[in-house]
Design a protein around this motif. Sequence first.
Motif, PDB file in Angstrom:
ATOM      1  N   ARG A  37      10.898  -0.997  28.064  1.00  0.00           N
ATOM      2  CA  ARG A  37      10.773  -1.940  29.183  1.00  0.00           C
ATOM      3  C   ARG A  37       9.816  -1.407  30.237  1.00  0.00           C
ATOM      4  N   ALA A  38       9.901  -0.113  30.536  1.00  0.00           N
ATOM      5  CA  ALA A  38       9.018   0.467  31.551  1.00  0.00           C
ATOM      6  C   ALA A  38       7.556   0.366  31.123  1.00  0.00           C
ATOM      7  N   ILE A  39       7.273   0.647  29.851  1.00  0.00           N
ATOM      8  CA  ILE A  39       5.895   0.570  29.351  1.00  0.00           C
ATOM      9  C   ILE A  39       5.380  -0.874  29.423  1.00  0.00           C
ATOM     10  N   LEU A  40       6.213  -1.815  29.006  1.00  0.00           N
ATOM     11  CA  LEU A  40       5.798  -3.218  29.017  1.00  0.00           C
ATOM     12  C   LEU A  40       5.579  -3.725  30.442  1.00  0.00           C
ATOM     13  N   LEU A  41       6.390  -3.273  31.379  1.00  0.00           N
ATOM     14  CA  LEU A  41       6.220  -3.699  32.774  1.00  0.00           C
ATOM     15  C   LEU A  41       4.874  -3.251  33.324  1.00  0.00           C
ATOM     16  N   LEU A  42       4.425  -2.055  32.947  1.00  0.00           N
ATOM     17  CA  LEU A  42       3.106  -1.593  33.396  1.00  0.00           C
ATOM     18  C   LEU A  42       2.008  -2.484  32.822  1.00  0.00           C
ATOM     19  N   LYS A  43       2.097  -2.795  31.543  1.00  0.00           N
ATOM     20  CA  LYS A  43       1.082  -3.647  30.914  1.00  0.00           C
ATOM     21  C   LYS A  43       1.077  -5.040  31.545  1.00  0.00           C
ATOM     22  N   LEU A  44       2.286  -5.576  31.795  1.00  0.00           N
ATOM     23  CA  LEU A  44       2.373  -6.903  32.400  1.00  0.00           C
ATOM     24  C   LEU A  44       1.810  -6.887  33.819  1.00  0.00           C
ATOM     25  N   ALA A  45       2.131  -5.870  34.600  1.00  0.00           N
ATOM     26  CA  ALA A  45       1.621  -5.778  35.976  1.00  0.00           C
ATOM     27  C   ALA A  45       0.101  -5.729  35.987  1.00  0.00           C
ATOM     28  N   THR A  46      -0.484  -5.006  35.046  1.00  0.00           N
ATOM     29  CA  THR A  46      -1.943  -4.898  34.978  1.00  0.00           C
ATOM     30  C   THR A  46      -2.570  -6.251  34.674  1.00  0.00           C
ATOM     31  N   ALA A  47      -2.015  -6.968  33.696  1.00  0.00           N
ATOM     32  CA  ALA A  47      -2.545  -8.290  33.353  1.00  0.00           C
ATOM     33  C   ALA A  47      -2.378  -9.262  34.518  1.00  0.00           C
ATOM     34  N   LEU A 103       2.170   2.959  40.248  1.00  0.00           N
ATOM     35  CA  LEU A 103       1.786   3.024  41.659  1.00  0.00           C
ATOM     36  C   LEU A 103       0.308   2.688  41.835  1.00  0.00           C
ATOM     37  N   THR A 104      -0.524   3.142  40.894  1.00  0.00           N
ATOM     38  CA  THR A 104      -1.960   2.886  40.987  1.00  0.00           C
ATOM     39  C   THR A 104      -2.275   1.403  40.805  1.00  0.00           C
ATOM     40  N   ILE A 105      -1.560   0.733  39.905  1.00  0.00           N
ATOM     41  CA  ILE A 105      -1.769  -0.716  39.732  1.00  0.00           C
ATOM     42  C   ILE A 105      -1.370  -1.460  40.998  1.00  0.00           C
ATOM     43  N   ALA A 106      -0.263  -1.065  41.620  1.00  0.00           N
ATOM     44  CA  ALA A 106       0.136  -1.693  42.886  1.00  0.00           C
ATOM     45  C   ALA A 106      -0.912  -1.427  43.967  1.00  0.00           C
ATOM     46  N   ALA A 107      -1.466  -0.212  43.986  1.00  0.00           N
ATOM     47  CA  ALA A 107      -2.518   0.114  44.951  1.00  0.00           C
ATOM     48  C   ALA A 107      -3.765  -0.729  44.692  1.00  0.00           C
ATOM     49  N   TRP A 108      -4.056  -1.026  43.437  1.00  0.00           N
ATOM     50  CA  TRP A 108      -5.198  -1.881  43.068  1.00  0.00           C
ATOM     51  C   TRP A 108      -5.051  -3.259  43.716  1.00  0.00           C
ATOM     52  N   VAL A 109      -3.840  -3.831  43.642  1.00  0.00           N
ATOM     53  CA  VAL A 109      -3.593  -5.131  44.260  1.00  0.00           C
ATOM     54  C   VAL A 109      -3.762  -5.043  45.777  1.00  0.00           C
ATOM     55  N   CYS A 110      -3.191  -3.998  46.378  1.00  0.00           N
ATOM     56  CA  CYS A 110      -3.315  -3.843  47.837  1.00  0.00           C
ATOM     57  C   CYS A 110      -4.773  -3.650  48.249  1.00  0.00           C
ATOM     58  N   ALA A 111      -5.541  -2.928  47.446  1.00  0.00           N
ATOM     59  CA  ALA A 111      -6.963  -2.733  47.751  1.00  0.00           C
ATOM     60  C   ALA A 111      -7.706  -4.060  47.697  1.00  0.00           C
ATOM     61  N   ALA A 112      -7.420  -4.868  46.677  1.00  0.00           N
ATOM     62  CA  ALA A 112      -8.088  -6.161  46.549  1.00  0.00           C
ATOM     63  C   ALA A 112      -7.734  -7.091  47.700  1.00  0.00           C
ATOM     64  N   ARG A 113      -6.538  -6.940  48.258  1.00  0.00           N
ATOM     65  CA  ARG A 113      -6.124  -7.759  49.393  1.00  0.00           C
ATOM     66  C   ARG A 113      -6.679  -7.229  50.722  1.00  0.00           C
ATOM     67  N   GLY A 114      -7.033  -5.939  50.738  1.00  0.00           N
ATOM     68  CA  GLY A 114      -7.465  -5.326  51.991  1.00  0.00           C
ATOM     69  C   GLY A 114      -6.320  -4.770  52.803  1.00  0.00           C
ATOM     70  N   HIS A 115      -5.158  -4.512  52.177  1.00  0.00           N
ATOM     71  CA  HIS A 115      -4.007  -3.920  52.854  1.00  0.00           C
ATOM     72  C   HIS A 115      -4.166  -2.399  52.829  1.00  0.00           C
ATOM     73  N   GLU A 116      -4.874  -1.879  53.808  1.00  0.00           N
ATOM     74  CA  GLU A 116      -5.319  -0.483  53.745  1.00  0.00           C
ATOM     75  C   GLU A 116      -4.168   0.508  53.772  1.00  0.00           C
ATOM     76  N   ASP A 117      -3.242   0.372  54.727  1.00  0.00           N
ATOM     77  CA  ASP A 117      -2.169   1.358  54.846  1.00  0.00           C
ATOM     78  C   ASP A 117      -1.310   1.396  53.584  1.00  0.00           C
ATOM     79  N   ASP A 118      -0.933   0.218  53.080  1.00  0.00           N
ATOM     80  CA  ASP A 118      -0.112   0.172  51.872  1.00  0.00           C
ATOM     81  C   ASP A 118      -0.841   0.782  50.685  1.00  0.00           C
ATOM     82  N   CYS A 119      -2.127   0.461  50.556  1.00  0.00           N
ATOM     83  CA  CYS A 119      -2.913   0.983  49.435  1.00  0.00           C
ATOM     84  C   CYS A 119      -2.978   2.514  49.472  1.00  0.00           C
ATOM     85  N   LEU A 120      -3.298   3.074  50.641  1.00  0.00           N
ATOM     86  CA  LEU A 120      -3.428   4.524  50.745  1.00  0.00           C
ATOM     87  C   LEU A 120      -2.092   5.220  50.530  1.00  0.00           C
TER      88      LEU A 120
END
Length: 865
Positions: A542-552, A586-603
């Motif tokens: 489940r953990a592996i699949l959640l990462l793949k799903l989050a990326t897509a 965590l890096t995939i979540a940071a990718w989303v925050c970066a694309a949104r421009g949410h600097e503090d959350d991304c860093l």
Amino acid sequence: MPSTSRLVERVLAAVRQGEGFAGVVRARPGWGRTTLLRTLRDECHGAAPIFVLWPSDDGALRRAPGELVDRLARRLPVLLLVDDVHWAEAEAVAPLAALADRVGGLPLGMVLTAPVGAALPAGLEHFSALELPELEEADVLELLGKRAPAVTSGVAEELLSLCGGHPLVLREFLPSLDDEQLRGRAPLPREVGLGAGSLTLFRQPWATLPKPTKAWLQVLALSNDNVPTCVRAARRLGLGLGDLVPAEHAGVVRVSPVGKIHWRCPLVRSAVVQSATLSEAARTCAALAEVTSPDTEPVEHPRWLARSLAESPALASALDSAVTALVLAGRLLDAYELAGQAAEAATEGAQRQRYRVLAAELCWLAGYGEHALRLLDQLVGPLPVGDVDMSARVLRRVIEGLRDSWPSPAEPLGGASVEACGHDQLARSLGTALLAGWETVPAESLAGVLARLDDAYQRTPPARPGIARALATVVAGNSDPGPAERAALRTVSWWHQDDDPLHPKAWPPPLLPVFIGEEAGYARQFTELLATPHVHAARSTRAILLLKLATAQAALGHWPHAMRSAEACWELAEELRLWALHSDALTIAAWVCAARGHEDDCLDLLGRAHRQQGRAPAGQQPWMAQWVQGLLRLSVARPLEAHDALRPLHTGAIESPQHLVVRRLSTVDFVEASVGSRRPVDAERAVDQFAEWVSGGAADWARVDLARCRALLEPAAEQWHRESLDRVARVGRLATSARVELSFGSWLRRHKRHQEARPHLRNAERYFDRLAAPAWRDRAHAELRAAGESGPTANSADGALTAQELRIARLAAAGRSNREIAESLGLSPRTVGYHLYKIFPKLDISSRTQLPMALGAITGRAGGR
């Protein structure tokens, strides 16, 4: 125990303060009545004389009131404890009953105990009736004593359930567990092992029943609760329905008219099973196996067959089918125990080793990776060449790869074992080897592995040469495989055989569906898999699949869903101690925050990912993290910083297929940052390399990005803007569509074509608002105003606030704090603060207290329009 401590404190306080207490404590047999009395005795510490009177000593009960009255006359505290008072004679307890009527205002505590439902002697009706409370986690911790710090909350709950919340069973069972089981790092037994006291207690209801009745109880206890099956098996043993009647009259078990079996207590059933001798259990299981088949009972039949000690040539195949059926039903730990039992029952060494490796695989799937590695370490002697040896190698590499870092790609392959493997095991070893190499070595280093496995595929029926060719295509960096190759990739994207869920699987890499432009299809597949019982039970899967799903989901622009999937992944990975997987989420979540421009959350997310990062060489950030850093700076309009962050991705040799994928996906960001920071040479070099790669075959997203890059550099920009706009709808990525619209609208506005620009800029603003990307939305809004848009936009109440900002402003005006607003809208408090920072100047106010009036003015204007 803590659940009884409040009662103990209540009694002792009543005695010490002279208020008095009299009560009868009831509980089920073995539930801690005697323990309660001992606790009261121990807690007294000599402060009061203690009379522990047993019902067999009726004479002492008659004498006790006189002694008590003498002490009470001198106002000295007294504690009277009587266990099993229901056995006492009414004449013996009559003086106690009379004394209890005057207990108020005396330093006297009278605590009597009796089982639930037992009739009390006459005269005790006035005693308070108290029932011992159900056990709680704190009780488990107290029973463990010094070992309590090792216990996790989830394990404590599971222990309470396993032991039926029974204190005696818990007290006897806990010493049999090791610290790894208490920490939740090794599975608990599926059935509690009853100690001597528990076994005696739960044997009592049926110990004196006739022998045929006991045999019937064994049939019911060892069965799967299917009454017709039990009746047929009982007849095989020479038992009739009448032989069951004494057990029903004694209340041990009852068969309802609809054929449902009800036990007096599940622990009574456990006592029946554990009291059976080896020969009795074997005889009963043989009867159950004889009246069933693998077709009628795919799970239970082979288990009965194995426990019957039968020498059957079909046993191994039946056990394998049972394990598969258990896994598909989501009963992973039952399958794990069955594999262990099969290993013990196996007479051949190779078969024994095979089941032990299978047990380790099932243990890993259930979320016990460290324990699975220990099981592999405990294997004795060389493993049989072929599937068994390869399964152990693949399992070890998958666990270590997701926990620490991926080894070199050739390590999961084992020389002669590769040649001796079956097709299914080859597919698993292929996926593991390629995933390791995907992240760690240049593509050409994988050519030998792919060629070797391609040869094996062609020689192993049924021949499937297309799979290896398709994998070679994407490993070489081609993002546009043909239809046949895409179909071949889907066959190995997850499972295609019934027994595949038994074995670890890590292919494809999370970014591969994005790279070939099929993230929507793969997201559907991953979502469907996550809804199945076997994936829900398999925490590692489940953990592996959640990462793949989050990326897509992140690539598609489904960012709220992507954040939820990523968070679920990193929480589960942290629980499973899979640190590299945790870092990736965590890096995939940071990718989303970066694309949104949410600097503090991304860093913040990047910082946490880097601290847990097990895959990066010392001193170097992973490729994905570098892209995220650059995208963040681009989103917040700092192109020079974005250029500096992205440049290492786009210079030097390509180090691995993962590096190539991230370089290609981030090219348009690097070109935009280079142009914005006035680094045209870097931009031109990147576009030339990208164009050469696209000319060799690339997915639609790459052709859109190439047109976007050329629009930034070439004089005939309009042609390339229109081409990217024409192509982007086929890609289906909302963030890409938003940026294409913004880029074209801005270009038109700069060329004084304001009327043409405005529809594109409105689209961009609307898309960015849907994406909750405030920095990009504000940029589109500013361009729209510069293009002459003076009225309200489609997504704001007054032409200044976005829909998100308006929601935040209304909640803040209602007196909600930033944290409360964040929880309500699924944002971070920092993001809410950032929005308010933007809202105040738009409304021409300087504090929250001015928000209600400002919003009222907006509503008035909106109503008048």
